[in-house]
Design an enzyme around this catalytic site. Structure first.
Site, short mmCIF file in Angstrom:
data_model
loop_
_atom_site.label_atom_id
_atom_site.label_comp_id
_atom_site.label_asym_id
_atom_site.label_seq_id
_atom_site.Cartn_x
_atom_site.Cartn_y
_atom_site.Cartn_z
N ASN A 191 0.88 -1.18 0.00
CA ASN A 191 0.00 0.00 0.00
C ASN A 191 0.91 1.23 0.00
O ASN A 191 1.52 1.55 1.01
CB ASN A 191 -0.88 -0.06 1.26
CG ASN A 191 -1.69 1.21 1.46
OD1 ASN A 191 -1.76 2.07 0.58
ND2 ASN A 191 -2.31 1.32 2.64
N LYS A 208 0.18 4.29 -0.26
CA LYS A 208 -0.43 5.48 0.35
C LYS A 208 -0.21 6.72 -0.53
O LYS A 208 -0.19 6.62 -1.75
CB LYS A 208 0.09 5.64 1.78
CG LYS A 208 -0.15 4.37 2.61
CD LYS A 208 0.01 4.54 4.09
CE LYS A 208 -0.27 3.22 4.79
NZ LYS A 208 -0.16 3.29 6.22
N HIS A 241 -9.55 0.91 5.12
CA HIS A 241 -8.24 1.11 5.76
C HIS A 241 -8.42 2.03 6.98
O HIS A 241 -9.25 2.92 6.97
CB HIS A 241 -7.26 1.73 4.76
CG HIS A 241 -5.86 1.76 5.31
ND1 HIS A 241 -5.43 2.75 6.14
CD2 HIS A 241 -4.83 0.89 5.16
CE1 HIS A 241 -4.18 2.50 6.49
NE2 HIS A 241 -3.79 1.37 5.91
N GLU A 294 -6.84 4.48 8.02
CA GLU A 294 -6.73 5.92 7.75
C GLU A 294 -8.04 6.45 7.16
O GLU A 294 -8.43 7.60 7.40
CB GLU A 294 -5.53 6.19 6.84
CG GLU A 294 -4.22 6.02 7.62
CD GLU A 294 -3.07 5.45 6.84
OE1 GLU A 294 -3.04 5.55 5.60
OE2 GLU A 294 -2.16 4.88 7.49
N GLU A 325 -5.35 -5.07 10.66
CA GLU A 325 -4.34 -4.04 10.89
C GLU A 325 -4.65 -3.31 12.19
O GLU A 325 -5.46 -2.38 12.22
CB GLU A 325 -4.34 -3.04 9.74
CG GLU A 325 -4.03 -3.66 8.39
CD GLU A 325 -3.48 -2.63 7.40
OE1 GLU A 325 -2.41 -2.88 6.85
OE2 GLU A 325 -4.11 -1.57 7.22
N GLY A 363 2.44 2.19 10.87
CA GLY A 363 3.39 3.29 10.71
C GLY A 363 4.08 3.71 11.99
O GLY A 363 4.71 4.75 12.05
N SER A 406 3.38 -2.16 10.40
CA SER A 406 4.83 -2.21 10.59
C SER A 406 5.46 -3.55 10.20
O SER A 406 6.39 -4.02 10.85
CB SER A 406 5.21 -1.82 12.02
OG SER A 406 4.80 -0.49 12.29
#
Ligand code: PGA
Length: 250
Positions: A10, A12, A95, A97, A167, A173, A213
């Site tokens: 991904n 991003k 996701h 985010e 996730e 991240g 991560s």
């Protein structure tokens, strides 16, 4: 039941078209003998350039999001028809985010899932708890709910085109990874939800990726776990040197 490993990058909101095409070229060369399933998800503006590179390779072209409507007055959105027109084969939905920064809820995500499947795309449906939810002992409950609601109305036949990605939000991240044991426990729980909804065979078949991560140093231990069938990789997918060792594991 042996499930195929599925490793997705991904990207991003990173890379210009030329940077994205260059990374895609390196990946197609270095993963061409890879034995797993692969996908890269560049930003919308890079889809066409990357699509031209990965066409005919063993790497699928994915998008990172999609509108919940087929077309219409939705300024700033990108539709399933527009994605298909660029050769997109799969889409990442839900996701964290999108859920947390852009306030997408389960209902909206479910609408997108159904629309993507209706148009023949594969879906990676992301689920995962916040740190506060984990600390309150709610990790499994949150993932159960997100899985159930995300899949509402998805037929058993269409489920074959769905991958789930677990996730944990606190691991994305941040450099913090769930332990393989903790991740596997949630994967087992999500698989249990699939068994309840679609039966044991479907549960045995569904691919569940871990994300948060993931890097070369921890990928093999995570994917060695019974219920962890691959990885959704963010930061480490931005360079071939960090993505290829994950993708070529085993
Ligand atoms: P990360 O991102 O690997 O940078 O933690 C994973 C993801 O958000 O899909």
């Amino acid at each position: 039941m042996t499930r195929p490993y599925y490793i997705a990058g991904n990207w991003k909101m990173h890379k210009t078209r030329s940077e994205a095409a260059e990374l895609a070229r390196e990946l197609t060369a270095r993963l061409k003998d890879g034995k797993h399933k692969y996908l890269v998800a560049p930003g919308f503006t890079c889809l066409e350039a990357v699509g031209a590179v990965v066409k005919g390779s063993n790497i699928l072209l994915g998008a990172q999001n999609m509108a919940a409507e087929e077309q219409g007055a939705h300024t700033g959105e990108v539709s399933v028809l527009q994605l298909k027109d660029l050769g997109v084969q799969a889409v990442i939905l839900g996701h964290s985010e999108r859920r947390h920064t852009y306030k997408e809820d389960d209902e909206l995500i479910n609408k997108k899932v159904l629309l993507a499947l209706k148009h023949g795309l594969e879906v990676i449906l992301c689920v995962g708890e916040l740190l506060s939810e984990r600390e309150a002992g709610q990790a499994e409950a949150v993932c159960r709910t997100q899985t159930k609601k995300g899949l509402e109305g998805v037929s058993a036949a269409d489920l074959a085109r769905v991958t789930i990605a677990y996730e944990p939000v606190w691991a994305i991240g941040t450099g913090k990874t769930a332990t393989p044991e903790d991740a596997d426990a949630i994967h087992a729980c999500v698989r249990g939800v699939i068994a309840e909804l679609y039966g044991k065979d479907a549960a045995a078949k569904i691919v569940i990726q871990y994300g948060g991560s993931v890097k070369a140093e921890n990928a093999a231990q995570l994917m060695a776990k019974e219920n962890i069938d691959g990885a959704l990789v963010g930061g480490a997918s931005l360079k071939a040197d960090s993505f290829v060792p994950i993708a070529m594991f085993g």
